[in-house]
Every structure is written in C-alpha cells, then in structure tokens.
Design an enzyme around this catalytic site. Sequence first.
Site, PDB file in Angstrom:
ATOM      1  N   LYS A   1      45.177  46.447  34.837  1.00  0.00           N
ATOM      2  CA  LYS A   1      45.976  45.227  34.972  1.00  0.00           C
ATOM      3  C   LYS A   1      47.437  45.534  35.263  1.00  0.00           C
ATOM      4  O   LYS A   1      48.129  44.719  35.867  1.00  0.00           O
ATOM      5  CB  LYS A   1      45.896  44.404  33.696  1.00  0.00           C
ATOM      6  CG  LYS A   1      44.509  44.131  33.205  1.00  0.00           C
ATOM      7  CD  LYS A   1      43.797  43.133  34.060  1.00  0.00           C
ATOM      8  CE  LYS A   1      42.385  42.922  33.560  1.00  0.00           C
ATOM      9  NZ  LYS A   1      41.698  41.838  34.195  1.00  0.00           N
TER      10      LYS A   1
HETATM   11  C1  LIG Z   1      39.160  47.392  31.240  1.00  0.00           C
HETATM   12  C2  LIG Z   1      38.596  46.327  32.109  1.00  0.00           C
HETATM   13  N1  LIG Z   1      37.611  46.644  32.960  1.00  0.00           N
HETATM   14  C3  LIG Z   1      37.061  45.725  33.762  1.00  0.00           C
HETATM   15  C4  LIG Z   1      37.466  44.405  33.735  1.00  0.00           C
HETATM   16  C5  LIG Z   1      36.822  43.439  34.676  1.00  0.00           C
HETATM   17  O1  LIG Z   1      37.687  43.146  35.745  1.00  0.00           O
HETATM   18  P1  LIG Z   1      37.545  41.758  36.508  1.00  0.00           P
HETATM   19  O2  LIG Z   1      37.772  40.718  35.479  1.00  0.00           O
HETATM   20  O3  LIG Z   1      38.622  41.786  37.528  1.00  0.00           O
HETATM   21  O4  LIG Z   1      36.180  41.716  37.052  1.00  0.00           O
HETATM   22  C6  LIG Z   1      38.480  44.020  32.842  1.00  0.00           C
HETATM   23  C7  LIG Z   1      38.985  42.643  32.731  1.00  0.00           C
HETATM   24  O5  LIG Z   1      39.213  41.935  33.618  1.00  0.00           O
HETATM   25  C8  LIG Z   1      39.090  45.013  32.046  1.00  0.00           C
HETATM   26  O6  LIG Z   1      40.105  44.699  31.255  1.00  0.00           O
HETATM   27  N1  LIG Z   2      39.302  41.236  31.373  1.00  0.00           N
HETATM   28  C1  LIG Z   2      40.412  40.383  31.483  1.00  0.00           C
HETATM   29  C2  LIG Z   2      40.038  38.932  31.542  1.00  0.00           C
HETATM   30  C3  LIG Z   2      41.017  38.133  32.337  1.00  0.00           C
HETATM   31  O1  LIG Z   2      40.905  38.528  33.662  1.00  0.00           O
HETATM   32  P1  LIG Z   2      41.946  38.235  34.798  1.00  0.00           P
HETATM   33  O2  LIG Z   2      41.802  39.388  35.722  1.00  0.00           O
HETATM   34  O3  LIG Z   2      41.575  36.948  35.386  1.00  0.00           O
HETATM   35  O4  LIG Z   2      43.326  38.174  34.209  1.00  0.00           O
HETATM   36  C4  LIG Z   2      41.401  40.719  30.381  1.00  0.00           C
HETATM   37  O5  LIG Z   2      41.452  41.854  29.993  1.00  0.00           O
HETATM   38  O6  LIG Z   2      42.095  39.874  29.891  1.00  0.00           O
END
Ligand SMILES: Cc1ncc(COP(=O)(O)O)c(C=O)c1O
Ligand SMILES: N[C@@H](CCOP(=O)(O)O)C(=O)O
Length: 489
Positions: free
Chosen positions: A136
């Site tokens: 993120k």
């Molecule tokens: C460590 C981790 N891996 C994978 C994901 C999944 O990613 P996405 O929500 O973009 O599919 C998340 C949360 O979004 C995450 O925090």
């Molecule tokens: N896995 C995410 C969930 C929110 O996902 P987002 O990519 O829409 O912000 C988290 O860790 O909060």
Amino acid sequence: MDNRRRNPLIGLFSHAIDSNRGRQVRYVSTRGEAPELGFLDVLLTGLARDGGLYIPREWPQFSKKEIRSWRGKTYQDIAFAVLTPFVNGEIEADELKRMIDEAYATFRHPAVAPLVQTGANSYILELFHGTTLAFKDVAMQLLARLMDHALAVRNQRATIVGATSGDTGGAAIDAFGGRDRTDIFILFPHGKVSPVQQRQMTTSEHKNVHAIAVNGTFDDCQDLVKAMFNDIKFRDRMQLAGVNSINWARIMAQIVYYFTSAISLGGPDRKISFTVPTGNFGDIFAGYAAKRMGLPISRLVVATNENDILARTLKTGRYEMKGVKATTSPSMDIQISSNFERLLFEVYDRDPAKVRSAMDGLKQSGAFEIEKKALAAIAKDFRADRVSEAQVAKTIKNTLAETGYLLDPHSAIGVFVANKQEKPKAPMVTLATAHPAKFPLAVESACGIAPALPSWLTGLMQREERFEVLDADIKTVEAFIAQNARIKS
Ligand SMILES: Cc1ncc(COP(=O)(O)O)c(C=O)c1O
Ligand SMILES: N[C@@H](CCOP(=O)(O)O)C(=O)O
C-alpha cells in the site's frame, strides 16, 4: 510554449508523451450516471456520485518501442512516463517528477520494488520496502503528495475517510499524518487486524489522524465508507475524499510496478505472468490496466485465501457472498471486492446499465450472475485459485526450507497458487504484498521463526494507543467524524 523546450524532463520521455498526445485522459463512472471528470477532480472525488468507480475513458497506449526504451531507467523515471498520460497536463511535469521522487525516497530499497529469483522461471516482486511494510505504501506515499498539491492549488481542505482490513489504514496514516489540509479517519474491524497493523494505526502522534475500531468486519467498514460517499449532503459538507482503491489514483500508481518488473525480465519482448494475492481486486486490476496499456502480459492469476469469492466467481460466473472467516492473512478477509466492478465494466464493453444491474443484484440478494460472453472475456486474461489455512502455513515452511526465503501469509498465498499453475513458458512473478514482520505470530507458528520489525519501527508495540470503538452504524460514524474533523458545516 512547447513543454519540451521549457522542461528537460519531458524531453527525456517525449516519445511516450507523443504517443498519447491529443488523447485527453478523462474519467468516466462505471455506473454511467456521474459527470465525466479530469484528473484532479477524480483524485479528490473518491467514489463517483452515482456510487460507481472512476476509470479512464480510454486506456493510454505505449508501443513496444516506447516500453523498450525504458530499459535501464529507474523506478521513478518509469513511474513518470507511465503516470504522465493519466495526469493529463493537470500537474506540471517538474511538479509530478518532484512528487514521485519524494514519494519513493521514503522506500528503504534503492530499486523501490526489487525482484528476487526463487526458481528457474519464478520471481518474487517485493512490494514491502515502504515505511509501513506493505504494498500500500507504493501508491499511498504518492497519493498523499498528489492530494496535498491538488488541495493547495484549489485552496481547499478535505476530510479523508478510509476502510482497512489492516494495511491501507497504516499506510494512509503514515502518508497523511501531520498534513495540514487533511483530516483522516480510518475504519478498521475491531480485533480482526494483526497487533502490528493495529499499532501502526493507533499510535500516530498527529492530531489530524483518527483511528476507529468498528464492531464488525472489513466489509462493514467498506460499506460505511461507501455509505458516507453516497450521503451527498454529508459528503459535500465534509468535503470527503477517499484513499481506498475506489480512488483511481491508487490503481494508477500500482500500474507502475507491473511495467518495471516486466521490463527487468525482458519485457516487452517476452510475455510475463503475474500471480497476485487478492482481496479488493485493486492490485490485480492494476496489472490488467498495464496489459490494456500495451504491456505484454501472459496471465494474471488471482490468489485468494479461504474467503474465496473471487476464485469461485471466476470458476462459476456467479458472484455470491457467503460470510467472512478470520484467517492468518487478515488483509484479504474480504467479501465484496470493490474493483471487480471496474473489470465488469470492461468485460461488459463499458455498458454501465449492465454494471448497475449486477450491483443492484448484489445489494438486494447478495449475488449476481456474469453473462457467458463476459465470463469468457475474463477467462482470457485471468486464472484464479484459493488457498487453505493449512496450505498457507505449509508454503511458508517449505519455501523457507527450499529457497531460504521467508514469506508473509499473504505472499505465501500467491506463491502457493503460482506453483500450482501448469509450468508456463513465461516467467511467473508473484507479488509479495507484505513483510513477514507484520504477521509474526502466523509466520512463527508456520516455520518457527518470528521475524523482527525493522529498526524504524522499534518501540511500536510499546507506544500508547489512541482509537475510538464505534458500532457499524452510519449515523454514529458520521457524527463522530463531523465532531472531530476540522471542516465544519
Ligand atoms: C498484504 C496484502 N496483500 C494483498 C491484499 C489484497 O490486495 P487487493 O485488495 O488490492 O486485492 C491486501 C489488501 O488489499 C493486503 O494488505
Ligand atoms: N487489504 C486492504 C483492504 C482495503 O483495500 P484497498 O486497496 O481498497 O484500500 C487493507 O489492507 O486495508
């Protein structure tokens, strides 16, 4: 004046900009009933006013020649080239470059997102070298700078609301903490994130940061955020902005590492496949966007934990909610994958009526069916599989024993699914989305090693926590935000 004469940065990538010249990237809503917007508006808007998600009206295009010319360039340089057409001249080139440089200077690895080879044709793309140890950070550090810039240009303030299953919240609080033009309210499911994740959200010293533990699941938190955006009076009064992947700028920033990693492995003259641990479908949708922009990608593989709505949907064509269970990969304990709506819009040939009908079905009966032709279009680009808790633990243990590489549970889900694919000719890149030290208990119970936090997080677990516990009730949450935000009616 010709920008290239005024600014040497544009000269560096003039061919990339030339190919997109005249193609003004505007943004449309997946539900077709909100106004078309330019970049700065999309950045500050979050959810579209019709409840949909913004997406570029047309995909910027890069030729193989252009992509080839980025070989040997830094992550920052490639980010500048990839992001420029999306920003569409609304930010000066040197400003954009400065923001990109500053955002990625916060990363602890000079390559920003390095690749590690773990097998003959297998690679791990490490996306966790940012301040909060999850992928993120890649988008959030840039998003905070872009928003600050947009708010300053418009002399505005914003109230940011976000939902997190653990990682988005910490990354957003780190990136927006202390910024004068924003107050940030992050909703997380009470007792359902890891202790490290929780403290990354609850120990900020900045007054503009508000962590809210919601009595409910991540899906409840996400519903509350969407409900606040759909409450037009509240949204306008508080000048709401979003940091979740409903915000196009989040996806946009994540597109970059598909390009950088593919180029390191011989792209665009060789196709690359990617396996992506998936929850809200944002990260893998960024890979799909890269493909639509001209990057030769062979396969995009969705890897889910036991909350496997996406794996089921891609197999059966029926998107059906079944309740969420807690796993050792809490950030993926998600049912409603927001960004799947963006893919639906694409595979329904951008017919917003079909998207609206699917989303109505989801709201009313917790399910919808995908038309056969659209499902076939999805199957052309995507594969999907789910991983059980026992398989996650075994993958962490076996990968460590066989390669010496220590995975976090989310990345282990990716590695398990990648290993299960029939041996592809294309190199397979698995996205490592978090550092194992964010989930020490799960990692230790799988392989006996408790990974330590890096030096800049020393003391995190001893710091005093500050957070509010609220029920998953829109009125309660809105009242708390209205009382604590600096923007008043
Ligand atoms: C460590 C981790 N891996 C994978 C994901 C999944 O990613 P996405 O929500 O973009 O599919 C998340 C949360 O979004 C995450 O925090
Ligand atoms: N896995 C995410 C969930 C929110 O996902 P987002 O990519 O829409 O912000 C988290 O860790 O909060």
